[in-house]
Every structure is written in structure tokens, then in C-alpha cells.
Design a protein around this motif. Sequence first.
Motif, PDB file in Angstrom:
ATOM      1  N   LEU A 109      50.309  41.666  45.164  1.00 31.89           N
ATOM      2  CA  LEU A 109      49.588  41.386  43.971  1.00 31.89           C
ATOM      3  C   LEU A 109      50.254  42.006  42.616  1.00 31.89           C
ATOM      4  O   LEU A 109      50.414  41.563  41.317  1.00 31.89           O
ATOM      5  N   LYS A 110      50.735  43.219  42.899  1.00 30.75           N
ATOM      6  CA  LYS A 110      51.381  44.331  41.738  1.00 30.75           C
ATOM      7  C   LYS A 110      52.826  43.451  41.533  1.00 30.75           C
ATOM      8  O   LYS A 110      53.264  43.977  40.398  1.00 30.75           O
ATOM      9  N   MET A 111      53.305  42.972  42.386  1.00 32.27           N
ATOM     10  CA  MET A 111      54.932  42.338  42.463  1.00 32.27           C
ATOM     11  C   MET A 111      54.760  41.028  41.741  1.00 32.27           C
ATOM     12  O   MET A 111      56.085  40.649  41.598  1.00 32.27           O
ATOM     13  N   PHE A 112      53.862  40.483  41.571  1.00 33.84           N
ATOM     14  CA  PHE A 112      53.774  38.860  40.897  1.00 33.84           C
ATOM     15  C   PHE A 112      53.932  39.305  39.474  1.00 33.84           C
ATOM     16  O   PHE A 112      53.546  40.185  38.656  1.00 33.84           O
ATOM     17  N   SER A 113      54.485  38.153  38.862  1.00 31.38           N
ATOM     18  CA  SER A 113      54.694  37.944  37.358  1.00 31.38           C
ATOM     19  C   SER A 113      53.295  37.681  36.831  1.00 31.38           C
ATOM     20  O   SER A 113      52.375  37.103  37.425  1.00 31.38           O
ATOM     21  N   LEU A 114      53.233  37.874  35.426  1.00 28.96           N
ATOM     22  CA  LEU A 114      51.899  37.266  35.032  1.00 28.96           C
ATOM     23  C   LEU A 114      51.761  35.965  34.851  1.00 28.96           C
ATOM     24  O   LEU A 114      50.672  35.499  34.724  1.00 28.96           O
ATOM     25  N   GLY A 115      52.944  35.086  35.132  1.00 26.39           N
ATOM     26  CA  GLY A 115      52.470  33.815  35.244  1.00 26.39           C
ATOM     27  C   GLY A 115      51.975  33.360  36.297  1.00 26.39           C
ATOM     28  O   GLY A 115      51.313  32.305  36.385  1.00 26.39           O
ATOM     29  N   PHE A 116      51.936  34.283  37.392  1.00 28.48           N
ATOM     30  CA  PHE A 116      51.249  33.758  38.638  1.00 28.48           C
ATOM     31  C   PHE A 116      49.759  33.663  38.404  1.00 28.48           C
ATOM     32  O   PHE A 116      49.148  33.030  38.829  1.00 28.48           O
ATOM     33  N   TYR A 117      49.251  34.917  37.633  1.00 30.16           N
ATOM     34  CA  TYR A 117      47.861  35.215  37.421  1.00 30.16           C
ATOM     35  C   TYR A 117      47.582  34.093  36.328  1.00 30.16           C
ATOM     36  O   TYR A 117      46.253  33.979  36.315  1.00 30.16           O
ATOM     37  N   THR A 118      48.292  33.249  35.750  1.00 24.67           N
ATOM     38  CA  THR A 118      47.871  32.504  34.653  1.00 24.67           C
ATOM     39  C   THR A 118      47.525  31.049  35.577  1.00 24.67           C
ATOM     40  O   THR A 118      46.767  30.526  35.404  1.00 24.67           O
ATOM     41  N   ASN A 119      48.706  30.893  36.542  1.00 22.60           N
ATOM     42  CA  ASN A 119      48.414  29.545  37.574  1.00 22.60           C
ATOM     43  C   ASN A 119      47.338  29.651  38.521  1.00 22.60           C
ATOM     44  O   ASN A 119      46.547  28.815  38.898  1.00 22.60           O
ATOM     45  N   GLU A 120      47.181  30.880  39.067  1.00 17.83           N
ATOM     46  CA  GLU A 120      46.330  30.906  40.172  1.00 17.83           C
ATOM     47  C   GLU A 120      44.921  31.724  39.446  1.00 17.83           C
ATOM     48  O   GLU A 120      45.006  32.944  38.957  1.00 17.83           O
ATOM     49  N   ARG A 121      43.938  30.919  39.678  1.00 15.26           N
ATOM     50  CA  ARG A 121      42.773  31.567  39.147  1.00 15.26           C
ATOM     51  C   ARG A 121      42.024  32.573  40.037  1.00 15.26           C
ATOM     52  O   ARG A 121      42.243  32.731  41.240  1.00 15.26           O
ATOM     53  N   LEU A 122      41.544  33.577  39.307  1.00 13.61           N
ATOM     54  CA  LEU A 122      40.764  34.772  39.850  1.00 13.61           C
ATOM     55  C   LEU A 122      39.984  34.453  41.087  1.00 13.61           C
ATOM     56  O   LEU A 122      39.833  35.056  42.115  1.00 13.61           O
ATOM     57  N   GLY A 123      39.218  33.259  40.976  1.00 13.78           N
ATOM     58  CA  GLY A 123      38.052  33.128  41.915  1.00 13.78           C
ATOM     59  C   GLY A 123      38.904  32.570  43.307  1.00 13.78           C
ATOM     60  O   GLY A 123      38.348  32.986  44.433  1.00 13.78           O
ATOM     61  N   GLU A 124      39.942  31.852  43.235  1.00 13.50           N
ATOM     62  CA  GLU A 124      40.706  31.565  44.399  1.00 13.50           C
ATOM     63  C   GLU A 124      41.373  32.783  45.017  1.00 13.50           C
ATOM     64  O   GLU A 124      41.422  32.973  46.187  1.00 13.50           O
ATOM     65  N   ILE A 125      42.006  33.701  44.464  1.00 11.45           N
ATOM     66  CA  ILE A 125      42.520  34.978  44.726  1.00 11.45           C
ATOM     67  C   ILE A 125      41.346  35.888  45.594  1.00 11.45           C
ATOM     68  O   ILE A 125      41.533  36.553  46.665  1.00 11.45           O
ATOM     69  N   SER A 126      40.050  35.703  44.997  1.00 11.70           N
ATOM     70  CA  SER A 126      38.984  36.524  45.580  1.00 11.70           C
ATOM     71  C   SER A 126      38.653  35.797  46.745  1.00 11.70           C
ATOM     72  O   SER A 126      38.263  36.661  47.656  1.00 11.70           O
ATOM     73  N   THR A 127      38.777  34.619  46.900  1.00 10.05           N
ATOM     74  CA  THR A 127      38.112  33.829  48.155  1.00 10.05           C
ATOM     75  C   THR A 127      39.349  34.232  49.293  1.00 10.05           C
ATOM     76  O   THR A 127      38.952  34.282  50.394  1.00 10.05           O
ATOM     77  N   VAL A 128      40.642  34.392  48.877  1.00  6.85           N
ATOM     78  CA  VAL A 128      41.468  34.366  50.037  1.00  6.85           C
ATOM     79  C   VAL A 128      41.318  36.160  50.350  1.00  6.85           C
ATOM     80  O   VAL A 128      41.467  36.150  51.487  1.00  6.85           O
ATOM     81  N   ILE A 129      41.328  37.065  49.497  1.00  6.46           N
ATOM     82  CA  ILE A 129      41.239  38.255  49.853  1.00  6.46           C
ATOM     83  C   ILE A 129      39.954  38.669  50.751  1.00  6.46           C
ATOM     84  O   ILE A 129      39.865  39.204  51.841  1.00  6.46           O
ATOM     85  N   HIS A 130      38.875  37.939  50.418  1.00  8.20           N
ATOM     86  CA  HIS A 130      37.484  38.459  51.134  1.00  8.20           C
ATOM     87  C   HIS A 130      37.431  37.286  52.438  1.00  8.20           C
ATOM     88  O   HIS A 130      37.382  37.609  53.641  1.00  8.20           O
ATOM     89  N   LYS A 131      37.018  35.973  51.882  1.00 10.59           N
ATOM     90  CA  LYS A 131      36.776  34.811  53.047  1.00 10.59           C
ATOM     91  C   LYS A 131      37.671  34.691  54.051  1.00 10.59           C
ATOM     92  O   LYS A 131      37.735  34.735  55.229  1.00 10.59           O
ATOM     93  N   ASP A 132      38.834  34.404  53.391  1.00 13.73           N
ATOM     94  CA  ASP A 132      39.934  33.917  54.348  1.00 13.73           C
ATOM     95  C   ASP A 132      40.704  34.992  55.199  1.00 13.73           C
ATOM     96  O   ASP A 132      40.886  34.693  56.501  1.00 13.73           O
TER      97      ASP A 132
END
Length: 565
Positions: A97-120
Motif C-alpha cells: 500500500l505504501k508503494m502505490f501511486s496516489l492514482g491507485f487510491y483514486t481508482n480503488e475505493r477504500l471500502g474495497e481495500i478494507s474488504t480485502v484486508i479483513h474479509k478476504d
Amino acid sequence: MVRNILNELTARGVRHLIISALFFVVYALCGTAIMLTVLFLIDRHIQGESISFISAAWLLGGLLVLKTISNAIADMSKHFAGFDLVERIREKIILKLKMFSLGFYTNERLGEISTVIHKDVDNMEMVVGHLWTRMSADFIVALILGIGLFCVDWRMGLTMVAILPIALFSLYRGIRSGMKAQEESQNNLADMVSLFVEYVKGIPVLKVFGGKGMFRDRLDHSVSEFGESSKNTSRLAAVSVGRYTFLIELAFALMATIGLWWTWHGELSVFAYLMFIIVSKEFYKPFVNMESHWLNYIKVKDSYGRISHLLDAPIVVNPSQPKTAERFDLSFEGVGFHYEKESFEMKNLTFNVLERTVTALVGSSGSGKTTITNLLLRFWEPQNGSIRIGGIDIREMDYDYLLGKISVVMQNVILFSDTIANNIKVGNRNATQEEIEEAARRAMIHDFIISLPEGYETKIGENGLGLSGGQKQRLSIARAFLKDAPIILLDEITSNVDPVNEYKIQQAMSALIRNRTVLVIAHHLQTIRNANQIIVMDKGQLVENGTHAELEAKGGVYCKLLSMQ
């Protein structure tokens, strides 16, 4: 997928995985041995042979103890292996996550990232804990028992497995149809979670502007879609599982019926028949559990797909032979940049910032001021030209080295739900308590901190809940002092604070920028009169460049902005 997951396990995790599977095999074989021992004792008794009940009790007791111990070791080992996998994947995601560009966080919604980190990621524990250890152990046991039963009577063995190929083919077809439905359901879940996150964050705005109804409709629609896709997944699973279970039960019934016929006509002994009836239950066990293994596999495969999407996303690439800067002047040379889905475009931007000088960026909203700082931080990559520090292209520097040479003090201060000391320590995680306090003194916030009941150990809420805007800003400045970077990026931070805080912040900032290369985004033009250089931006273009006096004398865009204020 299996190979990739295995590669994520450490040597310790693989060892726990093997231990768990082996002890599950021992556990299952002990259970079968207990049943066969009882059956053997009954058969000997019926035939009038003497039996040592003490020896039998010792044997049965020993098998029971071994079974209990094996189950405990296997269960513990499978969880250790699962936790090892989850820890490794979460660690990789956090580092990525630290190595991504800011553009990644624009395209990827925080809810989806949260779902991956916790549920997936939690679902991946199921692979090791249930899908691999249990399933592999069950099939090893089935193979051992199957060979043993074929040795007892090959005809009954063939009858026992006759319908299994048909059942497995039926399950395979069900798996193919179920995987698509499960993927749709998981995508709908990610959409729903993202909307919930957005809804919770926006409740204050929705209440003030009365937008609850509009958002509620979107949320209800998302919940409804997830509900329908979940029902469809469950419906397909129920039909497939029901058909498969019927075929497995039919296989057992066929074997029991034919075996009874042979026993009735004296072609099969009662003892052998009962052995097949009892032991075949353990033989069929992995096939009966295939439906649960299948459901787990679908869930895990879908989760692993989203995890892989996150881990395989493009990152800011480090050079193979990184360079370091000897001086810290900045230069933008023919930089061209545009966002993917916006009309904004920067063309041939060229300017220089001398070392240990202050350069102000001014211009109307959307002119490209923040984009310049984001490009310098490599949150975005320019499509043309280069950005240099001390004559070295920043793409030729190690990314952590680059960020280590730049301190950022912005209007929107990010603070964490932690102690004040740890929030300041973000600037330098190896700092001592004395260094933290000295940074706070220079940021004019030390007196406020020690007035709190727990001082530097006072815990603050997320994003500085409980602190004023000026206090947050001074904590941010304390971080910058602690980091002691030669380059500072500023977003004018006194526009939304009271006069008392503004005075303290200006004092702290005067000390912070001394003998450093400073790039400041200016909103109040009166505050940058003494800047060594003022760069005027308009629609991504540099339209004017000079000191305050020079630009004022030109009577151009800068003068218009100045007169508006």
C-alpha cells in the motif's frame, strides 16, 4: 492458486501444515481402528473364542488417547499454519500500500481495500485450516482404507466406488456454475461495503443538506443486489449439493444391498460385510465433504483473486542502482502530465527552485499547484519531462530515500488514533522522548501538551478528534521538525485558524523553513511577499514567474489575483 499460496507460507507454516495433515490421518485411522477392534471382538465372541477383556480395554483406551492427542495436535497445527499465511499476506499488503501511486487510491475505493484486508485475507486461513489439512488427510485415509477393503473383497470394493465418478462429475458441473455466481455476489458485497463506508463518513453532510433520501435509495439498491446475488448463489449450491449428496448415498446403498445379497447366499462373510458397512463410511467421508470443500474453494478463489489484484497492481518502481543527491535544489524540466479521467493537462512545465530558498505556487483552484507537489512526491508520474533534485532525476532515486528528504505540512492534517508522542514520532520513528519534546517546543505546542492530564501519552481520536485546527497543524509542524528534511512542501496552513494559533504557527513556520528548500502553495498572497520566487499557474501552465515586486510591476495575472483579495 495453490502454488502461489504455498509460496506465501514460511518454512514454519509449511511444517505446521504437514504436521496437521499427518495427525489428522492418525486421528481418523484411530477412530476406524476402534470400530474394527470392537467388531473383531464381537466376531470372536460369537465364534466362542476366549477374549482378554483387560487387553482389549487397554488397546481401546490406548487408541482413544492417541486419537484425542492427534486431534489436539492437528487442530493446533492447522491454526498455526493458517495464522502464518494470514500474517504473511497482510504484511505484504501493508508494505504494498505504501508503494502505490496516489492514482491507485483514486481508482480503488477504500471500502474495497478494507474488504480485502479483513474479509478476504481471513478467508485465506480457511485454505490452510480446513481446505488443505482436512481434505488432504481425509483422502489419504480414504486411500489407505480403500486399498484395505479391496484386499478384503475386490467385488465389494468395485461396488463401493461404482457411482463415485458420476457423483464427482455432477459436482464439477455445479462448481463451474457456482463460481460465477459467487464472484458476482462478492463484487456486490464490495460495492455495498464501499457505500456503507461512504454513507457513514458523509452522515453530517447528508443531515445538513437533507440528502439522506437520495443516498438511501442507492444504499437500498446495493443491499438488494447483494441479497439477490446471495440467494442465487445459495440456490445453485443447494441444487448441486443435493444432487451430489444423493449420488453418494446411492453409492453406499448399492454397496450395502449387493453385499447383503452376497452375504445371504454365502458368497461373503458377515464379518467382511459388516467391515465394509462400517469402514466405508470413513472411505466416503472425503467425498461427502467435497461439497463443503467446494464452497470453501469458491470463496477462497474469489478472495485470492481480489488479493492478487491488490498485490499485482503497479507500484512506484525503484531503480536497480539508486542515486543520492548532494544538494537540494529543485527543477521541473519540460514536465507534461494529465489525469486519466479529467480535462486538466499540464504541458512543458519548466522552472527551478534554488537550494535554501522559498518558492510560492499561486493560482486559481485547479491551476495545477497541488499537482506539482504530488508529482514531486511521485504520487503521480509525469508523462513527459523530468523532475530533478540536485540535478538527479527523482525516478533514479530510491523511493524511500526521496520521501525521506521531503517533509510535508498540509492544511488537512492526518493524525492517528494513538498517543500524541506517537503521532509526532511519525516524523522519525527512532526519535527519543527528548527529541520529540524538542520538536514540540519548536512547533509551539509543548506547553499545551504538558497541560494535558497524561501529557505526551494522551491518546487522541482518529484524525485528531478533540484537538483544534491550530493544534493539529502544530503537531504536523512538530513532525516536520523531527524529520529534519532538507526540502519542505507547504500548503498554506493558517487560512482556517484563529489569530492566536495563526501567530504561533507563523512563528513555528519561520523556524522550520530556515535554511531549507521550500515549495509553498499559497492562498493568501499577502503571506508570500518575501518569497524568493513566486510561480503563477493557470490551467496547468506557468504564466508568470518572479518576485512579488517584479510581478506586481508587470500588472498581469498575479496583480489580478492580488486585487481580488
